[in-house]
Design an enzyme around this catalytic site. Structure first.
Site, short mmCIF file in Angstrom:
data_model
loop_
_atom_site.label_atom_id
_atom_site.label_comp_id
_atom_site.label_asym_id
_atom_site.label_seq_id
_atom_site.Cartn_x
_atom_site.Cartn_y
_atom_site.Cartn_z
N GLU A 1 -7.21 -6.81 1.58
CA GLU A 1 -7.87 -6.36 2.80
C GLU A 1 -9.03 -5.44 2.43
O GLU A 1 -8.88 -4.60 1.53
CB GLU A 1 -6.89 -5.56 3.67
CG GLU A 1 -5.71 -6.35 4.15
CD GLU A 1 -4.73 -5.46 4.88
OE1 GLU A 1 -5.04 -4.28 5.13
OE2 GLU A 1 -3.64 -5.93 5.19
N ASP B 1 0.82 -1.23 0.00
CA ASP B 1 0.00 0.00 0.00
C ASP B 1 0.85 1.27 0.00
O ASP B 1 0.49 2.28 -0.62
CB ASP B 1 -0.88 0.07 1.26
CG ASP B 1 -1.97 -0.99 1.27
OD1 ASP B 1 -2.23 -1.59 0.23
OD2 ASP B 1 -2.54 -1.20 2.35
N HIS B 2 1.97 1.23 0.74
CA HIS B 2 2.74 2.46 0.92
C HIS B 2 3.42 2.94 -0.36
O HIS B 2 3.81 4.10 -0.45
CB HIS B 2 3.75 2.31 2.06
CG HIS B 2 3.07 2.35 3.40
ND1 HIS B 2 2.61 3.52 3.94
CD2 HIS B 2 2.72 1.38 4.25
CE1 HIS B 2 2.01 3.26 5.09
NE2 HIS B 2 2.07 1.96 5.31
N THR C 1 -4.10 4.50 10.11
CA THR C 1 -3.98 3.12 9.64
C THR C 1 -4.99 2.29 10.42
O THR C 1 -5.68 2.80 11.29
CB THR C 1 -2.54 2.61 9.82
OG1 THR C 1 -2.46 1.26 9.33
CG2 THR C 1 -2.09 2.64 11.27
N HIS D 1 -5.12 5.11 -1.02
CA HIS D 1 -3.87 4.68 -1.66
C HIS D 1 -4.13 3.73 -2.84
O HIS D 1 -4.00 4.13 -3.98
CB HIS D 1 -2.84 4.13 -0.66
CG HIS D 1 -3.39 3.31 0.47
ND1 HIS D 1 -4.18 2.20 0.27
CD2 HIS D 1 -3.24 3.44 1.81
CE1 HIS D 1 -4.48 1.67 1.44
NE2 HIS D 1 -3.94 2.40 2.41
N HIS E 1 0.75 -5.98 11.62
CA HIS E 1 0.58 -4.59 12.02
C HIS E 1 1.71 -4.14 12.92
O HIS E 1 1.88 -4.68 14.01
CB HIS E 1 -0.77 -4.29 12.70
CG HIS E 1 -1.23 -2.91 12.35
ND1 HIS E 1 -0.72 -1.80 12.96
CD2 HIS E 1 -2.09 -2.47 11.42
CE1 HIS E 1 -1.26 -0.74 12.43
NE2 HIS E 1 -2.10 -1.11 11.48
N GLY E 2 2.47 -3.20 12.42
CA GLY E 2 3.55 -2.62 13.21
C GLY E 2 4.78 -3.51 13.33
O GLY E 2 5.69 -3.19 14.09
N GLY F 1 4.07 -4.26 5.99
CA GLY F 1 4.13 -3.22 4.96
C GLY F 1 5.08 -2.10 5.28
O GLY F 1 6.17 -1.99 4.72
N GLN F 2 4.67 -1.25 6.23
CA GLN F 2 5.37 0.00 6.51
C GLN F 2 6.89 -0.16 6.65
O GLN F 2 7.67 0.56 6.02
CB GLN F 2 4.76 0.62 7.77
CG GLN F 2 5.63 1.56 8.56
CD GLN F 2 5.70 2.95 7.96
OE1 GLN F 2 4.75 3.38 7.32
NE2 GLN F 2 6.79 3.64 8.18
N ARG G 1 1.64 12.89 -4.92
CA ARG G 1 1.69 13.77 -6.10
C ARG G 1 0.50 13.61 -7.04
O ARG G 1 0.39 14.30 -8.04
CB ARG G 1 2.98 13.49 -6.90
CG ARG G 1 4.20 14.17 -6.34
CD ARG G 1 4.11 15.67 -6.58
NE ARG G 1 5.20 16.35 -5.94
CZ ARG G 1 6.34 16.68 -6.54
NH1 ARG G 1 6.55 16.35 -7.79
NH2 ARG G 1 7.26 17.33 -5.88
#
Ligand code: PXP
Length: 267
Positions: free
Chosen positions: A76, A15-16, A106, A56, A220-221, A242-243, A24
């Site tokens: 998801e 996603d990121h 999030t 996103h 998550h995290g 992800g992140q 942009r």
């Protein structure tokens, strides 16, 4: 099974990449470009979140990603009939049902399974009728696990956010999260206790879910520091991250970032 140990698989949440593109509102970077790189670097799954606000990933991203991914795609989504209709048409390998609030940064917390029992049941039945595997993103509690099993989900994904936040408070001196303020008020011993308790919740929920015949994912995290303790829980067979991977990829490139995480997932 490898050497008597269960295998841990890695889903990379991309996603990121779309977050950066949306900064942009152009078409660069294209999340589609990540698929082959993740696959070659050892990822086992691609995870994306088609949010109701499309902040996103867009429908067209999801369509292109599902159509061309060399890896299974875990989509998801919220338990919203309009979104579920789109998900059925997109036909990903798996749908993970998550709670969604427009104002959140999030996904905060797991699904309120008892509060939305009927709508989750209908959604699971619709997805299963379309031969889409279903996972429920839940807090690591026995009651949520029990309801997920009763509802007929094939997977649960345990929310590791509390564990990850406490790990960051305990081990990082950087004020990188809003939880840092709270951590200033807690002694090391108190943080240790809370962290062990949050970790214990994940262990217990994972073992319980497995004992009920559910497949168990977590996410998550999770990052390069806190992931090892989660990998050590042998009843968890998949992580969705992800992140931290996309953040590291800025400095190392995506292939290295995925390989580094995949190496930490070996057991
Ligand atoms: N799993 C689920 C269900 C999520 O909603 C998210 C965040 O989109 C993740 C995993 C990945 O979390 P993170 O980006 O913190 O690694």
């Amino acid at each position: 099974m490898q050497n008597g140990k269960t295998k841990m698989t890695l889903g990379v949440n991309i996603d990121h990449i779309a977050v950066l593109r949306e900064a942009r509102k152009i078409n660069d970077p294209d999340p589609l470009m990540a698929l082959a790189i993740c696959a070659q670097a050892g990822a086992d799954q691609i995870t994306i979140h088609l949010r109701e606000d499309r902040r996103h990933i867009h429908d067209e991203d999801a369509r292109r990603i599902i159509a061309s991914s060399p890896l299974p795609v875990n989509l998801e989504c919220a338990i919203d009939p309009l979104i579920i209709e789109i998900v059925c048409a997109l036909h990903p390998h798996r749908a993970t049902l998550v709670p969604e609030k427009r104002e959140e940064v999030t996904t905060e917390g797991g699904l309120d399974v008892s509060g939305h029992y009927e709508s989750i049941l209908n959604t699971i039945n619709t997805l299963k009728a379309h031969e889409i595997e279903v996972s429920l993103f839940i807090d690591p509690t026995r009651s949520a696990v029990e309801l997920a099993s009763k509802l007929g989900a094939q997977w649960v994904e345990l929310h590791t956010g509390s564990y990850a936040n406490l790990y960051a408070m305990r081990h990082s001196c950087l004020p990188h999260s809003h939880h840092a303020i709270e951590s200033l008020c807690l002694s090391r011993a108190q943080l240790d206790e809370r962290l062990e308790s949050a970790y214990g919740d994940v262990v217990e929920a994972a073992n319980y879910a497995r004992s009920l015949g559910l497949k168990v994912a977590a996410g998550h995290g999770l990052n390069y520091q806190n992931v090892t303790k989660i990998v050590n829980i042998t009843t968890i067979e998949e992580l969705n991250i992800g992140q931290s991977i996309i953040a590291r990829s800025i400095f190392t490139g995506l292939a290295h970032a995925v390989q580094d995480m995949k190496n930490l997932c070996q057991r």
